[in-house]
Design a protein around this motif. Structure first.
Motif, mmCIF file in Angstrom:
data_model
loop_
_atom_site.group_PDB
_atom_site.id
_atom_site.type_symbol
_atom_site.label_atom_id
_atom_site.label_comp_id
_atom_site.label_asym_id
_atom_site.label_seq_id
_atom_site.Cartn_x
_atom_site.Cartn_y
_atom_site.Cartn_z
ATOM 1 N N PHE B 49 19.583 52.566 18.361
ATOM 2 C CA PHE B 49 18.821 50.988 18.135
ATOM 3 C C PHE B 49 18.343 50.920 19.454
ATOM 4 N N ALA B 52 15.580 53.250 19.669
ATOM 5 C CA ALA B 52 14.300 53.176 19.811
ATOM 6 C C ALA B 52 13.862 52.337 20.646
ATOM 7 N N LEU B 181 14.894 51.956 10.698
ATOM 8 C CA LEU B 181 13.892 53.044 11.900
ATOM 9 C C LEU B 181 12.974 52.992 11.226
ATOM 10 N N PHE B 228 14.268 45.411 17.988
ATOM 11 C CA PHE B 228 15.329 46.962 18.298
ATOM 12 C C PHE B 228 16.508 46.658 18.766
#
Lengths: 339, 324
Positions: B49, B52, B181, B228
């Protein structure tokens, strides 16, 4: 005390325009940009006065000596930030480097000659500085990422090292304790180290070729390279110097704190960045100087005392430092854009 | 097909590297099985995460230094809100924390757009601020997490129509990661906003002249990054059951994985798949080092060295590209 920037000197003469034709706000802005030390000293005095009002009688000779004692390590680390920021960089590994040299000194002094221990303590500083310099200068990694990475590696190495010396124990050399905490005739002994060091930094930045290169690289890197400066050599030398200063700070700080730990100088990293920014050094490079940074370090030390008296927790202090960095950078940006 | 190969070459190479590492792992530890893979997926979750979060901003041509601090803040917020509270209360905590990440991320973007201070300085200042806020929320590691949240990422879930042998290799943590995601990334990639994010990363001026709302896109990119990061913070709380106010090494790891994942630090290029595979590669290297019975502290050093080397390599490539 605005230091003239020799290579990229901006038009400084205000005499060409008659003072009446400039609005007051703009004149104040220009004054702040030209003499950043004046508002800084005023701010420092205001903070001390507030402190005196909150706790009448706190400001005495002993308090001043104490404040200076705690401001000095911060000021040296902020010196590292000032020099790296002049080139548009930053050195976040100073905390780890200072901690490493302090810890190695305290553990090696048990079995080794002081000179050998000193050299051993400075070795990681030079190595980390060298890696930082190569990463930033040759490979063009952003200084922030690079120094963060080396500080992570350094902390790992220190943890491994710690296990090898658990048996031998640690002690603080008497000399460092004297230097860190001692006070002679009302003056902290640390000034003996700091005054020459600060003079050297100010002199280097203002009067030597190396100092000029730092300003030049920060102001316009492309132009500097086109005029024949070997960028990577300047940057590598800079980061090694910065790390060495951090190592020396570590030795001074261990004499002050007297308790070697693996996170000794870590709490100084954020304030050192803030001190340099408050002192008028631009985080984008090319502007600033060390005298402002010293006052910045003093301001932050007094501010920390103030926040402690107001019983503000550590978290609030960090928030405040973050906001200071943001606000001051935005303000300087406005001033520069205005010119 | 040829076109596909050329465009996805880097990601495919990375995937091959991952497979090679899995084979290596199996050679080092013949007993490496689905259970170990499950714990790998759990360990990867917060890193993935964080990566991301970093990827979105880097594609938009920026960088977010406050990722790790944002994760710490969201993690402690979730942990302190759920400590001693009922299981149902967590149903409220999760959206709250996600919204908090989104808003704080948007604040990052807003500050960059309004003050015109470069992103690196703004997010550095926000790093201080968020760290301080995390310390204010929780002075020391503590708090709690709802049982169902913890159960959400541990073990496997039976999927109808799949044999048990395959199912065992699909731990819940991996499914949660893929789900979260995909739900955000795929619609984003196909939307106007996603295109705008790539556009401003590629060339801000060109994007502006073609009528892309640059400021709004930048703010939204940072907001998504915050979202995120909030997922990452929740993942931290879910896997440890507590919240810790001092952020882990997620910032450096996220930058390293972004670079290794083939997203250029200049912006405008790359996708999310590469960085996510890169995270698995980096974590698997750590697993291998642990399996080789190397001191965990030495492992940390090696890991740091790899990350620094990757970042140096990425910067070198970027520099070369700029010179040509």
């Amino acid at each position: 005390m605005r230091r003239a920037n020799p290579i990229a000197s901006r038009p400084m003469s205000t005499s060409a325009i008659t003072p009446q034709s400039i609005p007051l706000g703009r004149r104040i802005k220009r004054f702040m940009a030209d003499r950043p030390l004046v508002p800084l000293v005023i701010l420092l005095v205001i903070l001390v006065v507030i402190l005196q009002i909150l706790r009448p009688g706190i400001v005495n000779e002993r308090w001043i000596a104490n404040t200076i004692k705690f401001a000095i390590p911060l000021a040296i680390l902020a010196g590292c930030q000032t020099m790296t920021m002049l080139t548009g960089g930053i050195d976040l590994s100073v905390g780890t480097v200072a901690t490493m040299s302090a810890f190695i000194m305290a553990t090696q002094i048990v079995n080794q000659d002081p000179a050998v221990a000193f050299l051993l303590a400075m070795t990681p500083a030079v190595l980390i500085g060298l890696v930082n310099g190569i990463g930033v200068g040759v490979f063009r990694v952003h200084p922030l990422i690079m120094t963060l990475g080396t500080s992570l590696i350094g902390t790992g190495c220190l943890q491994v090292y710690q296990r090898t010396v658990i048996a031998s124990g640690a002690k603080i050399p008497d000399f460092l304790a004297w230097l860190g905490t001692g006070v002679t005739w009302g003056f902290p002994n640390a000034l003996l180290l700091f005054v020459p060091l600060a003079a050297l930094i100010v002199f280097t930045l203002a009067r030597t070729g190396f100092g000029r290169l730092l300003y030049a690289v920060g102001d316009n890197e492309r132009a500097t390279r086109l005029s024949g400066v070997r960028y990577w050599q300047v940057i590598t030398a800079l980061y090694i110097v910065s790390s060495l200063l951090a190592g020396i700070t570590g030795l001074l700080y261990i004499g002050l704190i007297k308790a070697p730990s693996l996170s000794l100088a870590e709490p100084l990293v954020l304030p050192s960045v803030a001190a340099a920014v408050i002192g008028g050094t631009s985080i984008f490079g090319g502007r600033g100087g060390y005298t402002g940074t010293i006052v910045g370090a003093l301001i932050l030390t007094v501010l920390t005392t103030l926040l402690t008296i107001l019983q503000m927790p550590e978290g609030a202090r960090r928030i405040l430092f973050g906001l200071i960095v943001l606000f001051v950078t935005a303000a300087y940006l406005r001033i520069v854009e205005d010119r | 097909m040829n076109h596909f190969l050329r465009r996805q070459g880097w990601v495919i190479g990375l995937f091959a590297l991952l497979v090679a590492l899995f084979i290596l792992t199996k050679l080092i530890q013949p007993g490496y099985g689905s259970g170990d893979f499950g714990s790998l997926a759990r360990a990867v979750l917060p890193y993935a995460f964080a990566v991301a979060a970093q990827t979105v901003v880097v594609i938009a041509g920026g960088i977010d230094l406050s990722v790790a601090a944002m994760m710490a803040l969201t993690s402690v917020t979730a942990a302190s809100m759920m400590a001693g509270a009922s299981e149902e209360y967590a149903l409220f905590v999760v959206p709250f924390v996600l919204a908090m990440g989104f808003v704080l991320g948007a604040l990052n973007g807003l500050l960059i757009v309004v003050t015109r201070v470069p992103d690196i300085v703004v997010t550095l200042a926000m790093l201080f601020v968020l760290q301080g806020a995390a310390l204010l929320v929780l002075g020391a590691p503590g708090g709690g997490a709802a049982e169902w949240l913890k159960a959400l990422i541990s073990g496997t879930v039976p999927i109808p129509g799949l044999p048990d042998a395959v199912d065992a290799w699909l731990p819940k943590a991996l499914l949660v990661l893929i789900f979260c995601l995909c739900v955000i990334w795929i619609p984003l990639r196909r939307s106007r906003l996603g295109l705008s994010i790539y556009a401003i990363g590629s060339s801000e001026l060109a994007a502006f002249r073609s009528g892309v709302p640059v400021k709004r896109t930048r703010i939204l990119a940072y907001a998504l990054s915050g979202l995120f990061a909030a997922f990452g913070g929740l993942a931290l709380t879910m896997s440890t059951g507590i919240g810790a106010p001092i952020p882990g090494p997620y910032l450096l790891a996220s930058v390293a994985a972004v670079v290794l994942g083939g997203v250029a630090l200049g912006g405008g290029k790359g996708g999310l798949l590469g960085p996510i595979i890169a995270v698995f590669v980096l974590r698997l290297v750590r697993t291998d080092l642990t399996l080789l019975a190397i001191d965990p502290n030495v492992t940390a050093i090696i890991e740091g060295l790899i990350m620094v080397a990757v970042v140096m390599f990425g910067a070198f490539i970027t520099m070369r590209g700029r010179q040509q």
